[in-house]
Scaffold this motif. Structure first.
Motif, PDB file in Angstrom:
ATOM      1  N   SER A   1       0.817  -1.223   0.000  1.00 33.04           N
ATOM      2  CA  SER A   1       0.000   0.000   0.000  1.00 33.04           C
ATOM      3  C   SER A   1       0.842   1.261   0.000  1.00 33.04           C
ATOM      4  O   SER A   1       0.305   2.362   0.109  1.00 33.04           O
ATOM      5  CB  SER A   1      -0.926   0.008   1.224  1.00 33.04           C
ATOM      6  N   PHE A   2       2.166   1.120  -0.115  1.00 32.10           N
ATOM      7  CA  PHE A   2       3.037   2.295  -0.086  1.00 32.10           C
ATOM      8  C   PHE A   2       3.884   2.405  -1.344  1.00 32.10           C
ATOM      9  O   PHE A   2       4.936   3.032  -1.341  1.00 32.10           O
ATOM     10  CB  PHE A   2       3.931   2.237   1.156  1.00 32.10           C
ATOM     11  N   THR A   3       3.418   1.808  -2.444  1.00 33.00           N
ATOM     12  CA  THR A   3       4.108   1.946  -3.721  1.00 33.00           C
ATOM     13  C   THR A   3       3.911   3.375  -4.237  1.00 33.00           C
ATOM     14  O   THR A   3       2.951   4.065  -3.857  1.00 33.00           O
ATOM     15  CB  THR A   3       3.549   0.966  -4.754  1.00 33.00           C
ATOM     16  N   PRO A   4       4.803   3.854  -5.118  1.00 26.87           N
ATOM     17  CA  PRO A   4       4.618   5.206  -5.677  1.00 26.87           C
ATOM     18  C   PRO A   4       3.243   5.394  -6.317  1.00 26.87           C
ATOM     19  O   PRO A   4       2.618   6.450  -6.154  1.00 26.87           O
ATOM     20  CB  PRO A   4       5.742   5.304  -6.721  1.00 26.87           C
ATOM     21  N   ARG A   5       2.764   4.383  -7.021  1.00 27.79           N
ATOM     22  CA  ARG A   5       1.451   4.498  -7.661  1.00 27.79           C
ATOM     23  C   ARG A   5       0.339   4.601  -6.618  1.00 27.79           C
ATOM     24  O   ARG A   5      -0.586   5.419  -6.759  1.00 27.79           O
ATOM     25  CB  ARG A   5       1.223   3.282  -8.566  1.00 27.79           C
ATOM     26  N   ALA A   6       0.434   3.776  -5.558  1.00 31.99           N
ATOM     27  CA  ALA A   6      -0.593   3.815  -4.524  1.00 31.99           C
ATOM     28  C   ALA A   6      -0.608   5.169  -3.806  1.00 31.99           C
ATOM     29  O   ALA A   6      -1.679   5.730  -3.533  1.00 31.99           O
ATOM     30  CB  ALA A   6      -0.360   2.686  -3.528  1.00 31.99           C
ATOM     31  N   ILE A   7       0.579   5.703  -3.511  1.00 33.29           N
ATOM     32  CA  ILE A   7       0.645   6.987  -2.815  1.00 33.29           C
ATOM     33  C   ILE A   7       0.129   8.101  -3.713  1.00 33.29           C
ATOM     34  O   ILE A   7      -0.631   8.978  -3.270  1.00 33.29           O
ATOM     35  CB  ILE A   7       2.092   7.274  -2.370  1.00 33.29           C
ATOM     36  N   ALA A   8       0.506   8.095  -4.988  1.00 32.62           N
ATOM     37  CA  ALA A   8       0.006   9.118  -5.919  1.00 32.62           C
ATOM     38  C   ALA A   8      -1.519   9.078  -5.997  1.00 32.62           C
ATOM     39  O   ALA A   8      -2.181  10.121  -6.098  1.00 32.62           O
ATOM     40  CB  ALA A   8       0.625   8.908  -7.298  1.00 32.62           C
ATOM     41  N   GLY A   9      -2.077   7.879  -5.926  1.00 32.17           N
ATOM     42  CA  GLY A   9      -3.525   7.753  -5.979  1.00 32.17           C
ATOM     43  C   GLY A   9      -4.244   8.316  -4.767  1.00 32.17           C
ATOM     44  O   GLY A   9      -5.460   8.566  -4.815  1.00 32.17           O
ATOM     45  N   LEU A  10      -3.508   8.530  -3.679  1.00 33.93           N
ATOM     46  CA  LEU A  10      -4.111   9.093  -2.467  1.00 33.93           C
ATOM     47  C   LEU A  10      -4.209  10.612  -2.502  1.00 33.93           C
ATOM     48  O   LEU A  10      -4.880  11.207  -1.649  1.00 33.93           O
ATOM     49  CB  LEU A  10      -3.281   8.686  -1.237  1.00 33.93           C
ATOM     50  N   ARG A  11      -3.541  11.263  -3.463  1.00 32.28           N
ATOM     51  CA  ARG A  11      -3.491  12.727  -3.459  1.00 32.28           C
ATOM     52  C   ARG A  11      -4.880  13.378  -3.433  1.00 32.28           C
ATOM     53  O   ARG A  11      -5.107  14.310  -2.651  1.00 32.28           O
ATOM     54  CB  ARG A  11      -2.676  13.231  -4.652  1.00 32.28           C
ATOM     55  N   PRO A  12      -5.851  12.949  -4.244  1.00 31.70           N
ATOM     56  CA  PRO A  12      -7.177  13.592  -4.167  1.00 31.70           C
ATOM     57  C   PRO A  12      -7.813  13.483  -2.785  1.00 31.70           C
ATOM     58  O   PRO A  12      -8.430  14.444  -2.299  1.00 31.70           O
ATOM     59  CB  PRO A  12      -7.996  12.850  -5.228  1.00 31.70           C
ATOM     60  N   PHE A  13      -7.671  12.317  -2.139  1.00 31.76           N
ATOM     61  CA  PHE A  13      -8.238  12.167  -0.803  1.00 31.76           C
ATOM     62  C   PHE A  13      -7.529  13.080   0.192  1.00 31.76           C
ATOM     63  O   PHE A  13      -8.181  13.722   1.027  1.00 31.76           O
ATOM     64  CB  PHE A  13      -8.138  10.717  -0.337  1.00 31.76           C
ATOM     65  N   VAL A  14      -6.193  13.153   0.109  1.00 31.50           N
ATOM     66  CA  VAL A  14      -5.443  14.022   1.014  1.00 31.50           C
ATOM     67  C   VAL A  14      -5.874  15.474   0.823  1.00 31.50           C
ATOM     68  O   VAL A  14      -6.038  16.216   1.793  1.00 31.50           O
ATOM     69  CB  VAL A  14      -3.924  13.865   0.790  1.00 31.50           C
TER      70      VAL A  14
END
Length: 429
Positions: free
Chosen positions: A124-137
């Motif tokens: 859950s901490f891959t670059p793709r997974a983290i980038a996908g969290l940006r809208p929620f953040v």
């Protein structure tokens, strides 16, 4: 080695430890604290060597929670206290429970066990997974900005730096949002215990209760998510980190139930505090250096290097501890097997041998990477997430409040060896 004592306990030290670290780094870079026998390393290269050394262990649980301890903590930088037989027996039980709960934590694992557990958590901490969290953040930060606008006495810790990472790590784990406020007391208790200051018996009691509550909560949550998983299609991807860990367990037997529950608690605890104090320390640094604050306002594209400089200049991470499996030698100093050695990342990040003019806060700084997230195989697994949260939160804060200003320069710094930050950060908007 001179038996020199440095100020490692006073309010002044916790408010500004860097003069002490400068003196230690220059005169006693491999320093043995007389009261406890623990060693402290304050130079950059020595911290890197410790983190890479093949004969050191991250597993400190057995000596930290010794059987038959009547102080209850085994704290190697703190101070113990004697108690009566009844108190000692209670402490022994609490020690055993804590040791059992903390032993599977990723931060205490070595070698193949560490690699096995980290391989699951890192999904859950891959670059793709983290980038996908940006809208929620962004959504979470926008909610916090709204709260700040409405506050009579805005406090950046209470209104932004605490709720943002709490909501994000809760979302990542798949926790019901309504459960999040109830975790703060447990998180505080764990960090107070890890900080190794205060009343050892009270710290142990509170940490014991906190880990029992966290264990009960995550065991129930894991059971609930297992039931939900059985009701979904076999090819449906898991929606959160707890479900990912459950699926990995089902597919390959990678995690035991105890490991799963314990590391859920670890992620919740560490996911709260690291970013909270990175944000707080970063805002304080910017307010204390108005020319850098103006530069960041004028050139918001510098936010990436600004976040890295915040992490170097005043990291929220505390001491990195290791247990020696053999005698080792650092800078000509022999350190015996079984000793505790602590790398002081905040001191290493201001080593003039690595960083030119290291006490200068410069958001355009380039050069060697800081050690704010540790180093080597145990480098913080959530580093990219912390960077993302800090980037989004600072960008939104400076855009929303162009007149952001300090109310005071006297802050209530937390007295702790495990974290660096303030309890509150009042500001004028």
């Amino acid at each position: 080695m001179p038996d020199q004592r440095y100020d490692l306990h006073s309010k002044a030290y916790f408010a500004d430890p860097y003069p002490v670290y400068h003196a230690m780094r220059e005169h006693d870079p491999v320093y043995r604290q007389p009261e406890t026998g623990a060693w402290m390393l304050t130079r950059h290269d020595d911290m890197v060597e410790l983190c890479r050394h093949p004969r050191v262990s991250a597993d400190r649980t057995a000596p930290l929670f010794p059987a038959g301890s009547d102080s209850g903590t085994g704290s190697d930088l703190g101070t113990g206290s004697d108690g009566d037989i009844g108190a000692a027996t209670a402490a022994d039980r609490q020690n055993a429970t804590l040791r059992n709960f903390l032993a599977p934590w990723l931060i205490f694992l070595d070698g193949a066990e560490h690699a096995r557990v980290r391989s699951v958590l890192s999904r859950s901490f891959t670059p793709r997974a983290i980038a996908g969290l940006r809208p929620f953040v962004r959504t979470v930060v926008d909610d916090a900005i709204t709260t700040l606008r409405a506050a009579d006495s805005p406090d950046l810790i209470r209104d932004l730096a605490l709720p943002v990472p709490a909501r994000v790590i809760g979302h990542l784990l798949g926790l019901p949002p309504e459960d999040l406020p109830g975790f703060q007391q447990s998180v505080n208790a764990v960090f107070q215990f890890a900080g190794q200051l205060g009343d050892p018996e009270e710290n142990l009691r509170l940490a014991h209760r906190a880990t029992e509550e966290l264990g009960d909560y995550f065991r129930a949550l894991v059971a609930e998510k297992r039931r939900a998983r059985r009701g979904r299609a076999a090819d449906e991807p898991p929606a959160d980190l707890v479900s990912i860990m459950i699926t990995a367990d089902e597919d390959g037997g990678l995690l035991t139930e105890h490991e799963l529950v314990a590391n859920c608690a670890l992620l919740l605890v560490t996911g709260h505090e690291t970013t909270t104090h990175t944000l707080g320390n970063g805002v304080i640094a910017l307010l204390r250096h108005p020319e850098q604050l103006r530069l960041l306002r004028d050139k918001p594209e510098l936010i990436g290097s600004a976040v890295e400089e915040i992490l170097r200049y005043d990291s929220s991470s505390g001491l990195i501890g290791r247990l020696l499996l053999d005698d080792i030698e650092i800078r000509g100093q022999r350190i015996e097997q079984g000793s505790f050695v602590y790398a002081v990342g905040q001191a290493a990040n201001r080593d003039p041998a690595v960083y030119p003019d290291p006490d200068r806060f410069d958001i355009t700084r380039t050069g060697p990477r800081h050690l704010g997230f540790g180093h080597g195989v145990h480098a913080c697994i959530g580093a990219a997430l912390a960077r993302l949260e800090t980037d989004v939160a600072l960008t939104a804060l400076l855009r929303a409040f162009p007149d952001l200003a300090p109310v005071t320069d006297e802050y209530d710094w937390i007295a702790s060896y495990s974290q660096r930050g303030v309890r509150s950060l009042p500001v004028a908007l």
